[in-house]
Motif scaffolding. Structure first.
Motif, short mmCIF file in Angstrom:
data_model
loop_
_atom_site.label_atom_id
_atom_site.label_comp_id
_atom_site.label_asym_id
_atom_site.label_seq_id
_atom_site.Cartn_x
_atom_site.Cartn_y
_atom_site.Cartn_z
N CYS A 127 -21.37 17.64 30.96
CA CYS A 127 -22.05 16.66 29.99
C CYS A 127 -23.13 15.75 30.95
CB CYS A 127 -21.02 15.49 30.02
SG CYS A 127 -20.26 14.69 31.44
N ALA A 128 -24.13 15.10 30.20
CA ALA A 128 -24.88 14.13 30.88
C ALA A 128 -24.15 13.00 31.60
CB ALA A 128 -25.94 13.84 29.99
N ASP A 129 -25.00 12.37 32.39
CA ASP A 129 -24.46 11.16 32.93
C ASP A 129 -24.32 10.11 31.95
OD1 ASP A 129 -27.18 10.67 32.88
OD2 ASP A 129 -27.47 10.22 35.14
N LEU A 132 -28.08 7.29 25.91
CA LEU A 132 -28.17 5.99 25.20
C LEU A 132 -27.07 5.12 25.59
CD1 LEU A 132 -29.00 7.36 21.55
CD2 LEU A 132 -30.76 6.61 23.43
N ASP A 133 -26.05 4.75 24.73
CA ASP A 133 -25.25 3.72 24.95
C ASP A 133 -23.84 4.30 25.60
OD1 ASP A 133 -24.27 4.75 22.57
OD2 ASP A 133 -23.81 3.07 21.88
N CYS A 134 -24.02 5.38 25.65
CA CYS A 134 -22.48 6.16 26.27
C CYS A 134 -22.51 6.84 27.32
CB CYS A 134 -22.35 7.45 25.15
SG CYS A 134 -20.78 8.24 25.52
N ASP A 135 -21.76 6.33 28.32
CA ASP A 135 -21.66 6.65 29.91
C ASP A 135 -20.70 7.89 29.79
OD1 ASP A 135 -20.84 7.38 32.50
OD2 ASP A 135 -21.11 5.24 32.99
N HIS A 136 -21.14 9.17 29.65
CA HIS A 136 -20.25 10.13 29.79
C HIS A 136 -19.38 10.45 30.76
CE1 HIS A 136 -21.91 12.01 25.85
NE2 HIS A 136 -22.80 11.26 26.14
N ARG A 137 -19.61 9.89 31.89
CA ARG A 137 -18.64 9.89 33.05
C ARG A 137 -17.51 9.14 32.69
NH1 ARG A 137 -23.60 7.86 36.61
NH2 ARG A 137 -23.46 6.60 34.65
N ALA A 140 -15.44 11.15 30.50
CA ALA A 140 -14.84 12.32 30.95
C ALA A 140 -13.54 11.58 31.49
CB ALA A 140 -15.41 12.86 32.20
N ARG A 141 -13.70 10.39 32.24
CA ARG A 141 -12.31 9.87 32.86
C ARG A 141 -11.44 9.88 31.94
NH1 ARG A 141 -9.78 5.93 33.04
NH2 ARG A 141 -10.75 4.47 31.76
N GLN A 142 -11.77 9.41 30.64
CA GLN A 142 -10.47 9.05 29.65
C GLN A 142 -9.91 10.52 29.19
OE1 GLN A 142 -12.19 6.96 26.50
NE2 GLN A 142 -13.45 5.71 27.55
N VAL A 143 -10.82 11.40 29.10
CA VAL A 143 -10.48 12.89 28.82
C VAL A 143 -9.39 13.36 29.73
CG1 VAL A 143 -11.15 15.20 28.14
CG2 VAL A 143 -12.36 13.12 27.29
N LEU A 144 -9.90 13.23 30.86
CA LEU A 144 -8.92 13.76 31.85
C LEU A 144 -7.66 13.03 31.97
CD1 LEU A 144 -11.52 13.86 34.94
CD2 LEU A 144 -10.04 15.85 33.97
N ASP A 158 -26.66 11.81 37.49
CA ASP A 158 -25.57 11.07 38.62
C ASP A 158 -24.47 11.34 38.23
OD1 ASP A 158 -24.41 9.28 40.07
OD2 ASP A 158 -25.30 7.44 39.32
N PRO A 159 -23.51 12.00 39.02
CA PRO A 159 -22.35 12.53 38.92
C PRO A 159 -21.20 11.51 38.58
CG PRO A 159 -22.92 13.38 41.10
CD PRO A 159 -24.12 12.70 40.63
N GLY A 160 -21.62 10.25 39.42
CA GLY A 160 -20.57 9.58 39.68
C GLY A 160 -19.44 10.18 40.53
N PRO A 161 -18.23 10.03 40.09
CA PRO A 161 -16.98 10.66 40.79
C PRO A 161 -16.99 11.87 40.75
CG PRO A 161 -15.98 9.72 38.99
CD PRO A 161 -17.57 9.18 39.16
#
Length: 532
Positions: A127-129, A132-137, A140-144, A158-161
């Motif tokens: 995914c992207a970091d 628009l208004d969605c932080d995909h990181r 991803a945390r929710q999906v995990l 920016d990968p974050g964690p």
């Protein structure tokens, strides 16, 4: 063939190979006879340009990096990236590695991504970091949290964690080429009943689609295709789209959004020759073309598909945009229909074209089960060398959507002209076609009923002058509860992780829902009452 997928009967597959529809080609391979390919421009974005040599090297390094992290041929990877060079590189890398992309759509959120991960048993999410208004990181945390087996989250930016996509890099290594009969990728069904089903597309059938559609549309080395729609859609990906253009040796130009403000400068800068839109965008482009100072003269072909384009708008395209209009009607499950550039105006304005392949087999079946005569309306059934024989791991759905002799029941109501062109007039399935985005009514109803204020819900399609159809949620409120507003209902659905395009455009509170004689909600009566 991957376990859970349904193959074509061997006698049919042998015929497709003998007749040249299926060849030894696989997605991601490089032609050996294309002199000068290495130095030609392959990809243009607003901030990046790649030659074929640079694109090949980037894809090979990513494929090696993925392999070094334990991702192997046959593994499923959910891919949700915006239009850009990273999306193209990821696709080619996965094809060459033999891993299978599952193409999520930009609007998908936690509910949809969780479903795709679970249904495909994906080991990675790309995914992207932030878009628009969605932080995909955060997504991803929710999906995990909700899934098991997802071992990698790879983030462009920016990968974050998580792991940066740019760090998944290694020196290229020899890779075994996939078998042409192998599944190459998964597209998504329109989700006519519940969450979308996974559509397995093989190397053999998809490379045929790319070759045939590029040939029909005149796409070759001098072509420059503008990908304005999301690349994860079959239309923009492969009709002929980005993959078909690259396979023909042309240039793929990727826009971050389909707006005139983003696309018109790219058309001028890159001398774009062909692009594709959904009908709601066409009036916006026509209006913008009246005031733009940009040079759009290179544009020769505009494809329009996803839903029916009204003839009055269609008629304006040649004069206002200075290009030929091509109507396209198809489905991620396979069958594609195109009007031809040299068709009479009447055909281009009023039909959605005829099949891509001589091997496409079509039946139009009336409600009484009899084959419809030309001019009569019926449901379209189809089979052919690029139309699937069954959804992935969906036995019950396959029993209702496919006939015993292999025809796919599209759910679309069509009328066939004496010349063989199709006019799409409606659908049998319960879905709202909102500007080309398919909104599954049953799924939205289930989310509505999770609201404790709502005791009954019916989602129906209502006509809309721009989108073609809009989503109307009709609800019955629990006694003593205040009536919710549209904004409140939309907010509740957003909190559940429902994609924005599935949110109702209109809310109607009713004292009760009309029922049929067998106790089901009578949606025809609902629509009729709203129309009245």
């Amino acid at each position: 063939m991957l376990e859970g997928c349904i193959s074509w009967p061997e006698s049919v597959a042998a015929r497709y190979r003998t007749e040249g529809y299926w060849t030894g080609e696989v997605l991601g391979d490089r032609p050996d006879d294309d002199a000068g390919r290495h130095a030609r421009t392959a990809v243009i974005t607003p901030d990046r340009t790649l030659t074929y040599g640079e694109l090949d090297l980037a894809a090979d390094r990513l494929a090696a990096g993925l392999r070094a992290r334990g991702i192997a041929a046959g593994d499923r990877i959910v891919v949700q990236l915006p239009n850009g060079a990273d999306m193209v590189v990821v696709c080619l890398a996965l094809f060459r590695l033999g891993a299978l992309p599952v193409f999520a759509l930009p609007a998908h959120r936690a509910v949809e991504i969780t479903h795709l991960v679970e249904a495909s048993e994906a080991v990675a999410y790309v995914c992207a970091d932030r878009v628009l208004d969605c932080d995909h990181r955060e997504l991803a945390r929710q999906v995990l949290v909700r899934t098991v087996g997802l071992a990698h989250v790879l983030v462009a930016g920016d990968p974050g964690p998580f792991t940066a996509l740019a760090d998944v890099d290694a020196d290229p290594v020899p890779l075994s080429a996939p078998d042409p009969a192998d599944v190459a990728l998964f597209l998504l069904s329109g989700g006519t009943s519940g969450p979308p089903k996974l559509i397995p597309r093989t190397h053999a059938d998809y490379t045929y689609q790319l070759r045939a559609s590029a040939r029909l549309c005149g796409v070759g080395r001098d072509s420059r295709y503008l990908c304005a729609l999301p690349m994860g859609h079959n239309f923009a990906l492969a009709c002929p789209g980005v993959l078909g253009t690259l396979r023909a040796g042309g240039t793929a130009v990727l826009a971050p959004a389909p707006t005139p403000e983003e696309c018109f400068p790219l058309i001028e800068r890159a001398s774009v020759t062909v692009t594709s839109l959904v009908p709601p965008l066409v009036p916006l482009w026509l209006e913008a073309a009246e005031w733009t100072d940009g040079d759009l003269s290179s544009l020769a072909l505009l494809q329009v598909g996803g839903s029916r384009l009204d003839p009055a708008t269609a008629k304006q395209v040649p004069d206002r945009l200075g290009c030929t209009l091509q109507q396209v009607y198809g489905m991620a499950e396979g069958l594609l229909n195109f009007t031809r550039p040299d068709d009479p105006e009447e055909v281009i304005l009023h039909t959605q074209g005829r099949p891509l392949s001589p091997a496409d087999e079509l039946r139009v079946i009336r409600e009484d089960g009899v084959d419809a005569a030309p001019g009569e309306v019926g449901e379209l059934y189809t089979r052919g060398p690029y139309t699937l024989r069954g959804y992935y791991r969906a036995a019950e759905r396959n029993r209702t959507r496919f006939t015993e002799d292999g025809y796919y029941r599209t759910g679309d109501l069509v009328r066939r002209t004496p010349a063989g062109d199709l006019e799409v007039v409606g659908r049998t399935n319960d879905v709202v076609n909102r500007g080309g985005e398919k909104v599954p009514c049953q799924e939205v109803e289930e989310h509505l009923l999770a609201d404790p204020r709502i005791v009954a819900a019916a989602v129906v399609a209502l006509p809309h002058p721009l989108m073609g159809e809009q989503t109307c949620a009709c609800v019955v409120v629990r006694g003593g509860e205040p009536e919710p507003t549209l904004r409140q209902v939309q907010a509740s659905l957003r909190e559940r992780g429902v994609a924005a395009y599935k949110l109702p455009d209109r809310l109607v509170v009713l004292p009760r829902l009309p029922l049929t004689g067998v106790g089901k909600v009578d949606k025809r009566a609902v629509r009729d009452s709203l129309a009245g």
